[in-house]
Design a protein around this motif. Sequence first.
Motif, PDB file in Angstrom:
ATOM      1  N   GLU A   1       2.914  -1.085 -16.850  1.00  0.00           N
ATOM      2  CA  GLU A   1       2.389  -2.378 -17.298  1.00  0.00           C
ATOM      3  C   GLU A   1       2.898  -3.529 -16.430  1.00  0.00           C
ATOM      4  OE1 GLU A   1       3.232  -5.362 -21.055  1.00  0.00           O
ATOM      5  OE2 GLU A   1       3.301  -3.190 -21.397  1.00  0.00           O
ATOM      6  N   ILE A   2       4.162  -3.485 -16.036  1.00  0.00           N
ATOM      7  CA  ILE A   2       4.741  -4.605 -15.282  1.00  0.00           C
ATOM      8  C   ILE A   2       4.719  -4.390 -13.776  1.00  0.00           C
ATOM      9  CG2 ILE A   2       6.264  -5.143 -17.225  1.00  0.00           C
ATOM     10  CD1 ILE A   2       8.579  -4.048 -15.481  1.00  0.00           C
ATOM     11  N   SER A   3       4.241  -3.254 -13.323  1.00  0.00           N
ATOM     12  CA  SER A   3       4.212  -2.970 -11.892  1.00  0.00           C
ATOM     13  C   SER A   3       3.213  -3.865 -11.161  1.00  0.00           C
ATOM     14  CB  SER A   3       3.850  -1.502 -11.642  1.00  0.00           C
ATOM     15  OG  SER A   3       4.914  -0.644 -12.000  1.00  0.00           O
ATOM     16  N   VAL A   4       3.499  -4.121  -9.884  1.00  0.00           N
ATOM     17  CA  VAL A   4       2.593  -4.889  -9.035  1.00  0.00           C
ATOM     18  C   VAL A   4       1.261  -4.150  -8.920  1.00  0.00           C
ATOM     19  CG1 VAL A   4       2.210  -5.762  -6.693  1.00  0.00           C
ATOM     20  CG2 VAL A   4       4.501  -5.863  -7.708  1.00  0.00           C
ATOM     21  N   GLN A   5       0.176  -4.888  -9.019  1.00  0.00           N
ATOM     22  CA  GLN A   5      -1.161  -4.321  -8.828  1.00  0.00           C
ATOM     23  C   GLN A   5      -1.587  -4.558  -7.380  1.00  0.00           C
ATOM     24  OE1 GLN A   5      -2.557  -2.502 -11.428  1.00  0.00           O
ATOM     25  NE2 GLN A   5      -0.511  -2.969 -12.238  1.00  0.00           N
ATOM     26  N   VAL A   6      -1.996  -3.506  -6.695  1.00  0.00           N
ATOM     27  CA  VAL A   6      -2.211  -3.567  -5.246  1.00  0.00           C
ATOM     28  C   VAL A   6      -3.684  -3.464  -4.897  1.00  0.00           C
ATOM     29  CG1 VAL A   6      -1.685  -2.453  -3.039  1.00  0.00           C
ATOM     30  CG2 VAL A   6       0.063  -2.581  -4.825  1.00  0.00           C
ATOM     31  N   GLU A   7      -4.111  -4.334  -3.966  1.00  0.00           N
ATOM     32  CA  GLU A   7      -5.475  -4.299  -3.463  1.00  0.00           C
ATOM     33  C   GLU A   7      -5.472  -3.699  -2.057  1.00  0.00           C
ATOM     34  OE1 GLU A   7      -6.830  -8.293  -3.681  1.00  0.00           O
ATOM     35  OE2 GLU A   7      -6.802  -8.363  -5.883  1.00  0.00           O
TER      36      GLU A   7
ATOM     37  N   LYS B   1       0.829  -1.199   0.000  1.00  0.00           N
ATOM     38  CA  LYS B   1       0.000   0.000   0.000  1.00  0.00           C
ATOM     39  C   LYS B   1       0.864   1.250   0.000  1.00  0.00           C
ATOM     40  CE  LYS B   1      -4.201   1.301  -0.413  1.00  0.00           C
ATOM     41  NZ  LYS B   1      -4.993   0.847  -1.547  1.00  0.00           N
ATOM     42  N   THR B   2       1.921   1.240   0.814  1.00  0.00           N
ATOM     43  CA  THR B   2       2.880   2.335   0.784  1.00  0.00           C
ATOM     44  C   THR B   2       3.449   2.488  -0.629  1.00  0.00           C
ATOM     45  OG1 THR B   2       3.577   2.369   3.106  1.00  0.00           O
ATOM     46  CG2 THR B   2       5.235   2.975   1.490  1.00  0.00           C
ATOM     47  N   GLY B   3       3.889   1.372  -1.191  1.00  0.00           N
ATOM     48  CA  GLY B   3       4.512   1.410  -2.513  1.00  0.00           C
ATOM     49  C   GLY B   3       3.588   1.924  -3.599  1.00  0.00           C
ATOM     50  N   SER B   4       2.335   1.518  -3.560  1.00  0.00           N
ATOM     51  CA  SER B   4       1.406   1.935  -4.608  1.00  0.00           C
ATOM     52  C   SER B   4       1.138   3.433  -4.542  1.00  0.00           C
ATOM     53  CB  SER B   4       0.095   1.155  -4.506  1.00  0.00           C
ATOM     54  OG  SER B   4      -0.605   1.460  -3.314  1.00  0.00           O
ATOM     55  N   MET B   5       1.043   3.967  -3.330  1.00  0.00           N
ATOM     56  CA  MET B   5       0.806   5.407  -3.194  1.00  0.00           C
ATOM     57  C   MET B   5       2.017   6.215  -3.627  1.00  0.00           C
ATOM     58  SD  MET B   5      -1.616   6.303   0.021  1.00  0.00           S
ATOM     59  CE  MET B   5      -1.711   7.947  -0.692  1.00  0.00           C
ATOM     60  N   VAL B   6       3.200   5.737  -3.230  1.00  0.00           N
ATOM     61  CA  VAL B   6       4.435   6.425  -3.616  1.00  0.00           C
ATOM     62  C   VAL B   6       4.617   6.370  -5.127  1.00  0.00           C
ATOM     63  CG1 VAL B   6       6.960   6.331  -3.480  1.00  0.00           C
ATOM     64  CG2 VAL B   6       5.586   6.086  -1.398  1.00  0.00           C
ATOM     65  N   ALA B   7       4.396   5.202  -5.718  1.00  0.00           N
ATOM     66  CA  ALA B   7       4.550   5.055  -7.175  1.00  0.00           C
ATOM     67  C   ALA B   7       3.610   5.991  -7.922  1.00  0.00           C
ATOM     68  CB  ALA B   7       4.301   3.607  -7.584  1.00  0.00           C
TER      69      ALA B   7
ATOM     70  N   THR C   1      12.309   3.616  10.752  1.00  0.00           N
ATOM     71  CA  THR C   1      13.225   4.136   9.739  1.00  0.00           C
ATOM     72  C   THR C   1      12.575   4.328   8.378  1.00  0.00           C
ATOM     73  OG1 THR C   1      13.973   1.895   9.213  1.00  0.00           O
ATOM     74  CG2 THR C   1      15.224   3.106  10.866  1.00  0.00           C
ATOM     75  N   LEU C   2      11.527   3.556   8.090  1.00  0.00           N
ATOM     76  CA  LEU C   2      10.783   3.700   6.834  1.00  0.00           C
ATOM     77  C   LEU C   2       9.307   3.836   7.185  1.00  0.00           C
ATOM     78  CD1 LEU C   2      12.539   1.013   4.576  1.00  0.00           C
ATOM     79  CD2 LEU C   2      12.867   3.500   4.527  1.00  0.00           C
ATOM     80  N   PRO C   3       8.879   5.005   7.638  1.00  0.00           N
ATOM     81  CA  PRO C   3       7.482   5.197   8.053  1.00  0.00           C
ATOM     82  C   PRO C   3       6.518   4.885   6.917  1.00  0.00           C
ATOM     83  CG  PRO C   3       8.836   7.075   8.695  1.00  0.00           C
ATOM     84  CD  PRO C   3       9.672   6.227   7.788  1.00  0.00           C
ATOM     85  N   GLY C   4       5.340   4.397   7.290  1.00  0.00           N
ATOM     86  CA  GLY C   4       4.329   4.061   6.304  1.00  0.00           C
ATOM     87  C   GLY C   4       3.863   5.271   5.517  1.00  0.00           C
ATOM     88  N   MET C   5       3.485   5.016   4.271  1.00  0.00           N
ATOM     89  CA  MET C   5       2.958   6.067   3.392  1.00  0.00           C
ATOM     90  C   MET C   5       1.659   5.539   2.790  1.00  0.00           C
ATOM     91  SD  MET C   5       5.502   8.515   3.203  1.00  0.00           S
ATOM     92  CE  MET C   5       5.998   9.190   1.626  1.00  0.00           C
ATOM     93  N   THR C   6       0.748   5.106   3.685  1.00  0.00           N
ATOM     94  CA  THR C   6      -0.546   4.573   3.275  1.00  0.00           C
ATOM     95  C   THR C   6      -1.612   5.650   3.461  1.00  0.00           C
ATOM     96  OG1 THR C   6      -1.245   3.787   5.454  1.00  0.00           O
ATOM     97  CG2 THR C   6       0.233   2.361   4.196  1.00  0.00           C
ATOM     98  N   PRO C   7      -2.850   5.382   3.053  1.00  0.00           N
ATOM     99  CA  PRO C   7      -3.905   6.398   3.217  1.00  0.00           C
ATOM    100  C   PRO C   7      -4.101   6.849   4.659  1.00  0.00           C
ATOM    101  CG  PRO C   7      -4.635   4.690   1.719  1.00  0.00           C
ATOM    102  CD  PRO C   7      -3.333   4.214   2.290  1.00  0.00           C
ATOM    103  N   THR C   8      -3.795   5.964   5.631  1.00  0.00           N
ATOM    104  CA  THR C   8      -3.973   6.337   7.034  1.00  0.00           C
ATOM    105  C   THR C   8      -2.647   6.586   7.748  1.00  0.00           C
ATOM    106  OG1 THR C   8      -4.067   3.979   7.620  1.00  0.00           O
ATOM    107  CG2 THR C   8      -6.155   5.108   7.250  1.00  0.00           C
ATOM    108  N   SER C   9      -1.559   6.704   7.004  1.00  0.00           N
ATOM    109  CA  SER C   9      -0.240   6.869   7.625  1.00  0.00           C
ATOM    110  C   SER C   9      -0.073   8.242   8.267  1.00  0.00           C
ATOM    111  CB  SER C   9       0.863   6.631   6.597  1.00  0.00           C
ATOM    112  OG  SER C   9       0.916   5.275   6.236  1.00  0.00           O
TER     113      SER C   9
END
Length: 353
Positions: free
Chosen positions: A60-66, A19-25, A313-321
């Motif tokens: 196209e090749i990126s992970v699709q996140v649910e 979830k962090t990765g999808s938002m950052v991407a 050290t790597l704080p979350g970057m999710t919708p509720t982070s």
Amino acid sequence: MDIVVLAGGLSTERDVSFKTGSMVAAALRENGHRVILLDVFMGYSDHEENLTDIFDKAEEISVQVEQIPEVAPDLAAVKASRKDQSPCFFGPNVIRMCQMADIVFMALHGENGENGKLQAAFDLFGIKYTGSDYLSSAIAMNKGMAKQLFAQAGVPAPKGIAMKKENRVDDFSSLNLTLPCVVKPCCGGSSIGVTIVRDAAEFHRALDEAFRWENELIIEEYVKGREFSVGVIEGEALPVIEIAPIEGFYDYKNKYKAGSAVETCPAELPEEISTKMRQYAQDVAAVIGLDTYSRSDFLLDEQGRIFCLEANTLPGMTPTSLLPQEAAVVGMNFNELCEKIIAISLEKYEVKS
């Protein structure tokens, strides 16, 4: 720039990392970069690939996140689903793709993401990445070791002990601790495996739960109070944020299910306490060496005493982070925050060269 956002892995926080990765991407793409969201464990494809123009196919090749499930992932099932069944932590083509990127944005959480091992490997491969170096990451990840440095910096923390699985003691009365207490894995995150123990009978079950996730744990005094967090970017603390779970404590479900907690930033605190908490967060970052960005978690008890629980050290970057909410208060939106983290990280490499 060509950027790999690295997520997934084999930690209990695998799903949160996606979830962090999808938002950052998404943010970095809006900023004009070519971005691949990559699972560090699964990798890309299961055989040797011609990666010459791989960033032309980035989305196209990126992970699709649910959505983030309410329970921790089944890591045995994750391992079993990898096609090549290699014992290597890095999935197929991961290292090559990271070497081709201008920088890797570390969206990993938990083991082999925040514990410094991956950072050390990247240093040896000549791969640039965001966040703190391998040594600072390793120290912060080990709660017992980090607390020793908190004390050195004058940052108060709950009293407690460490226990290893091979030296397990189930007789609570022999440990010179008081109830209630908190039992938690030494290096875990997202409150997975954490139990608030209120009587001796519950202690045995709490040890079972914590040791299910790791071979070392922390047992510390329970501090009843309000929960807060403070992000630090380049040594400067952001505004304090308060987290008030609707039910129970700030566990895995309450952290990642929208609406499970009320978050207030800036926190409603006396200026003196807010200033002291922000200073403690800066002190934690300085003594551990977290020189890019980090987030420290605190409790404030009913007597107005502050206790630092841990550094992330790597704080979350999710919708509720929490970190993005804090940054927004000082006028930095999510896209700008992602760009800032990359800029700070690249500056460190320029200094070294």
